[in-house]
Structure formats: C-alpha cells, structure tokens
Motif scaffolding. Structure first.
Motif, PDB file in Angstrom:
ATOM      1  N   VAL A  69      48.205  -3.385  29.983  1.00  0.00           N
ATOM      2  CA  VAL A  69      47.212  -3.826  28.998  1.00  0.00           C
ATOM      3  C   VAL A  69      46.022  -2.874  29.020  1.00  0.00           C
ATOM      4  CG1 VAL A  69      45.630  -5.678  28.330  1.00  0.00           C
ATOM      5  CG2 VAL A  69      47.925  -6.232  29.194  1.00  0.00           C
ATOM      6  N   ILE A  70      45.730  -2.319  27.858  1.00  0.00           N
ATOM      7  CA  ILE A  70      44.531  -1.501  27.667  1.00  0.00           C
ATOM      8  C   ILE A  70      43.631  -2.258  26.705  1.00  0.00           C
ATOM      9  CG2 ILE A  70      43.608   0.745  27.027  1.00  0.00           C
ATOM     10  CD1 ILE A  70      45.623   0.872  29.320  1.00  0.00           C
ATOM     11  N   ALA A  71      42.559  -2.830  27.227  1.00  0.00           N
ATOM     12  CA  ALA A  71      41.611  -3.594  26.415  1.00  0.00           C
ATOM     13  C   ALA A  71      40.322  -2.792  26.321  1.00  0.00           C
ATOM     14  CB  ALA A  71      41.351  -4.965  27.038  1.00  0.00           C
ATOM     15  N   VAL A  72      39.922  -2.457  25.109  1.00  0.00           N
ATOM     16  CA  VAL A  72      38.878  -1.452  24.882  1.00  0.00           C
ATOM     17  C   VAL A  72      37.576  -2.098  24.421  1.00  0.00           C
ATOM     18  CG1 VAL A  72      38.328   0.656  23.595  1.00  0.00           C
ATOM     19  CG2 VAL A  72      40.689   0.163  24.227  1.00  0.00           C
ATOM     20  N   ASP A  73      36.459  -1.555  24.906  1.00  0.00           N
ATOM     21  CA  ASP A  73      35.178  -1.734  24.224  1.00  0.00           C
ATOM     22  C   ASP A  73      35.140  -0.712  23.096  1.00  0.00           C
ATOM     23  OD1 ASP A  73      34.179  -3.741  25.840  1.00  0.00           O
ATOM     24  OD2 ASP A  73      32.824  -2.450  26.980  1.00  0.00           O
ATOM     25  N   LEU A  74      35.309  -1.139  21.861  1.00  0.00           N
ATOM     26  CA  LEU A  74      35.305  -0.205  20.740  1.00  0.00           C
ATOM     27  C   LEU A  74      33.975   0.546  20.678  1.00  0.00           C
ATOM     28  CD1 LEU A  74      37.034  -2.488  18.105  1.00  0.00           C
ATOM     29  CD2 LEU A  74      37.944  -0.337  19.013  1.00  0.00           C
ATOM     30  N   PRO A  75      33.961   1.750  20.119  1.00  0.00           N
ATOM     31  CA  PRO A  75      32.715   2.530  20.059  1.00  0.00           C
ATOM     32  C   PRO A  75      31.566   1.734  19.428  1.00  0.00           C
ATOM     33  CG  PRO A  75      34.565   3.902  19.439  1.00  0.00           C
ATOM     34  CD  PRO A  75      35.113   2.508  19.581  1.00  0.00           C
ATOM     35  N   GLY A  76      30.445   1.702  20.152  1.00  0.00           N
ATOM     36  CA  GLY A  76      29.274   0.969  19.681  1.00  0.00           C
ATOM     37  C   GLY A  76      29.238  -0.478  20.107  1.00  0.00           C
ATOM     38  N   PHE A  77      30.256  -0.933  20.858  1.00  0.00           N
ATOM     39  CA  PHE A  77      30.339  -2.319  21.302  1.00  0.00           C
ATOM     40  C   PHE A  77      30.537  -2.370  22.812  1.00  0.00           C
ATOM     41  CE2 PHE A  77      31.609  -2.200  16.899  1.00  0.00           C
ATOM     42  CZ  PHE A  77      30.859  -3.233  16.352  1.00  0.00           C
ATOM     43  N   GLY A  78      30.219  -3.526  23.386  1.00  0.00           N
ATOM     44  CA  GLY A  78      30.331  -3.637  24.833  1.00  0.00           C
ATOM     45  C   GLY A  78      29.487  -2.564  25.493  1.00  0.00           C
ATOM     46  N   ARG A  79      30.134  -1.749  26.326  1.00  0.00           N
ATOM     47  CA  ARG A  79      29.414  -0.682  27.026  1.00  0.00           C
ATOM     48  C   ARG A  79      29.913   0.708  26.625  1.00  0.00           C
ATOM     49  NH1 ARG A  79      26.110  -3.368  30.211  1.00  0.00           N
ATOM     50  NH2 ARG A  79      26.743  -5.401  31.088  1.00  0.00           N
ATOM     51  N   SER A  80      30.475   0.806  25.420  1.00  0.00           N
ATOM     52  CA  SER A  80      30.901   2.106  24.901  1.00  0.00           C
ATOM     53  C   SER A  80      29.822   2.694  23.985  1.00  0.00           C
ATOM     54  CB  SER A  80      32.207   1.969  24.104  1.00  0.00           C
ATOM     55  OG  SER A  80      33.297   1.695  24.950  1.00  0.00           O
ATOM     56  N   ASP A  81      29.716   4.020  24.010  1.00  0.00           N
ATOM     57  CA  ASP A  81      28.771   4.695  23.124  1.00  0.00           C
ATOM     58  C   ASP A  81      29.210   4.541  21.665  1.00  0.00           C
ATOM     59  OD1 ASP A  81      27.327   5.559  25.303  1.00  0.00           O
ATOM     60  OD2 ASP A  81      28.298   7.533  25.380  1.00  0.00           O
ATOM     61  N   ALA A  82      28.241   4.548  20.769  1.00  0.00           N
ATOM     62  CA  ALA A  82      28.514   4.365  19.347  1.00  0.00           C
ATOM     63  C   ALA A  82      28.960   5.673  18.696  1.00  0.00           C
ATOM     64  CB  ALA A  82      27.270   3.838  18.638  1.00  0.00           C
ATOM     65  N   LEU A  83      29.726   5.539  17.612  1.00  0.00           N
ATOM     66  CA  LEU A  83      30.043   6.673  16.752  1.00  0.00           C
ATOM     67  C   LEU A  83      28.826   7.012  15.892  1.00  0.00           C
ATOM     68  CD1 LEU A  83      33.539   5.486  15.463  1.00  0.00           C
ATOM     69  CD2 LEU A  83      33.131   7.224  17.211  1.00  0.00           C
ATOM     70  N   ASP A  84      28.826   8.213  15.356  1.00  0.00           N
ATOM     71  CA  ASP A  84      27.807   8.540  14.367  1.00  0.00           C
ATOM     72  C   ASP A  84      28.059   7.727  13.095  1.00  0.00           C
ATOM     73  OD1 ASP A  84      26.599  10.413  16.004  1.00  0.00           O
ATOM     74  OD2 ASP A  84      27.807  12.076  15.244  1.00  0.00           O
ATOM     75  N   PRO A  85      26.993   7.275  12.415  1.00  0.00           N
ATOM     76  CA  PRO A  85      27.178   6.579  11.146  1.00  0.00           C
ATOM     77  C   PRO A  85      27.959   7.474  10.174  1.00  0.00           C
ATOM     78  CG  PRO A  85      24.921   6.367  11.901  1.00  0.00           C
ATOM     79  CD  PRO A  85      25.577   7.391  12.784  1.00  0.00           C
ATOM     80  N   PRO A  86      28.835   6.908   9.336  1.00  0.00           N
ATOM     81  CA  PRO A  86      28.969   5.481   9.054  1.00  0.00           C
ATOM     82  C   PRO A  86      30.009   4.758   9.902  1.00  0.00           C
ATOM     83  CG  PRO A  86      30.209   6.745   7.443  1.00  0.00           C
ATOM     84  CD  PRO A  86      29.568   7.739   8.344  1.00  0.00           C
ATOM     85  N   ALA A  87      30.514   5.377  10.961  1.00  0.00           N
ATOM     86  CA  ALA A  87      31.434   4.713  11.902  1.00  0.00           C
ATOM     87  C   ALA A  87      32.597   4.050  11.183  1.00  0.00           C
ATOM     88  CB  ALA A  87      30.681   3.674  12.743  1.00  0.00           C
ATOM     89  N   LEU A  88      33.322   4.831  10.392  1.00  0.00           N
ATOM     90  CA  LEU A  88      34.424   4.306   9.596  1.00  0.00           C
ATOM     91  C   LEU A  88      35.549   3.782  10.484  1.00  0.00           C
ATOM     92  CD1 LEU A  88      34.612   7.145   6.912  1.00  0.00           C
ATOM     93  CD2 LEU A  88      33.497   4.900   6.703  1.00  0.00           C
TER      94      LEU A  88
END
Length: 295
Positions: A69-88
């Motif tokens: 099982v690989i359960a991810v904090d998606l970019p910008g959520f949890g403790r993962s860094d965010a994508l640059d806008p617009p984060a498609l």
C-alpha cells in the motif's frame, strides 16, 4: 466522568508505529510524503480535497495483508509541498507516476476518493499501460450541472476558511458533537470518525494546496472523459452522499467501458471512514479478480 469516546476500544491501526513506514521522495524538486506499508501487488491510495494519507488508516491494515500500500499526501496536502499554480489534476497525475517510477512499482491499481478520483482518472487516461485497475470512491469526475458545480466549489472555499481557524480544529479533534455538527457534508454520521482518527487528520485539513486544487478540480470535472478509461473500474459509493450524488455515479458507470458499482446504503461522501470494513471488502474483491484474470 468518562465520555463515550474514551470508553470506545481503540482501532487496530493504533497498535502500529506508522512513522516507521512514512517516507519522503523529492519529485520535481518538491517533497512528497507517503506511506509504504505491506507486501504484494502495489495499490496506490489518493485522498480527497483537504485530506491526507491518514484518511485511509481504517482500511490500510487489512489492505496491506494483500498489497503493498502506497498512501500519498498529494502535493499541497498533508505534509507534501505544493505544486505551482494552477496545480492541474494532470500535474498531480504526473507526480504520482514519478513517485511510482522512484519506487519501481510497475503496473498499479489506483484508488481515488473525491478529488483523488479525478487524479486517478487522469492517470488511467494518460498512461493506460501503467494502470491496470481503477477504484473510484465517491469520486470526482462524474457529471454535474454548472449550477451544482458552482455550489460545491463555493461550499469548499468557505470550508477552507473555516478549517483554518484554530479553535475549530481543536473542537473537531476533541468533541464528537463538534464533528457531528461541522463535518456533516463529508460524513453522513460525523460521529463515525473515531477520536483517534480525528486527531490524525483534522490538524492537516486546512492545507496550502486547498484553494488552488478547488479551481483545478472544478475544471477537471468539466473536462472529464470517463469513456477514455480502458481498464476495469470499480465504483464504491455512499448512497447518502450530498456532494457527489448516487445518480451521478450511475451516469459515470454507463460512460465507462468496464465498470461495476457497489453502493453502500446510509453512508455519505467518505466510505473509508464511515464504513471501512465494507469498503475494504469491495476493494479487495476487485483486486483479487484482477489478479486472477478472466475465468
């Protein structure tokens, strides 16, 4: 005096030191946090808007008996860094494929809840050779009228501002009554969220990627083409979901080439919290069928 919460037996997942299984990868120069737990064919779990990998905790111990099982904090959520806008959603999908390459996972089953369903669909359409099965749990990507989509987006924006207020966060963690009152949109019975799980997930809900993801997700809903998904699909739906209604799930099933729908009566938008055992049974039945192949 003891409360009902304090008298409820702790869930099985509290016996595990999850920190020993949490990893970080650098994807596109950004930190991506994920859980890597269990052995077997890889199963990638993608959470919904404002959530984190811990929203799957009620299911992970059972899933990990048969899967890596690989359960991810998606970019910008949890403790993962965010994508640059617009984060498609397509950008999120590319980040997930990059993580899969980093972990040498091979063909995946991908399960997505809510917004995670939009990313799951993008993955299945963009690189069908990499996705051998899709599970959509009260997922985005189903048809919505322009008015209904606008209402959902407005409610989500208001929710983000509300959840960013620390007194609200403390109430949601410590009081079942507050969860019943304030999480009614996400859960048919917010009291079904255990206090242990609330302590894990609520402090992470007002995430930095929330607002950008609302815009990107609404655009992805309009552009969604389930007809382009070629792999087998399982839809798991809480019948009482006020956000993405069961009628929309039935429409999506009709548009998919190879799909079955499992409906959970009396459950709202978040079956993995409200009915984790039933949701797990449906998901594992589907992955076993994939592993066994055609009769």
């Amino acid at each position: 005096m003891a409360t009902i919460d304090s008298l409820t037996p702790p869930p099985p997942w509290t016996d595990t030191d999850w920190s020993a299984h949490v990893r970080e990868a650098v994807i596109g120069g950004r930190r991506l946090r994920y859980l890597d737990y269990g052995d077997g064919p890889p199963l990638l779990l993608l959470h919904g808007l404002g959530c984190s990998w811990q929203w799957w905790l009620e299911m992970i111990p059972s899933l990990a008996r048969e899967h890596r099982v690989i359960a991810v904090d998606l970019p910008g959520f949890g403790r993962s860094d965010a994508l640059d806008p617009p984060a498609l959603m397509n950008s999120h999908a590319e980040a997930m494929f990059a993580l899969a390459d980093e972990l040498d996972l091979g063909p995946l089953v991908v399960a997505g809840h809510s917004m995670g369903g939009l990313i799951t669909l993008a993955m299945a359409v963009e690189r069908p050779e990499r996705v051998r099965g899709v599970v959509l749990i009260n997922a985005g990507g189903v048809p919505m009228t322009g008015l209904r989509l606008a209402i959902v987006v407005g409610v989500l924006r208001a929710s983000q501002r509300f959840l960013a207020w620390n007194p609200v966060t403390r109430l949601l963690v410590t009081r079942t009554g507050a969860r019943r009152l304030l999480l009614r949109g996400a859960l048919k019975d917010p009291g079904s969220m255990r206090p242990e799980l609330a302590a894990e997930v609520v402090p992470l809900m007002a995430s930095p990627g929330f607002l950008d993801a609302i815009t990107a997700a609404s655009e992805a809903v309009r552009a969604s083409r389930p007809e382009d998904v070629t792999c087998p699909v399982l839809l798991i739906w809480g019948a009482a979901d006020p956000i993405v209604r069961l009628a929309s799930a039935r429409q999506m099933q009709e548009r998919l080439a190879d799909a079955r729908l499992e409906v959970i009566p009396g459950i709202g938008h978040t079956p993995m919290v409200e009915a984790p055992a039933v949701t797990t049974d449906h998901l594992l039945s589907f992955t076993r069928d994939l592993d066994e192949g055609p009769a």
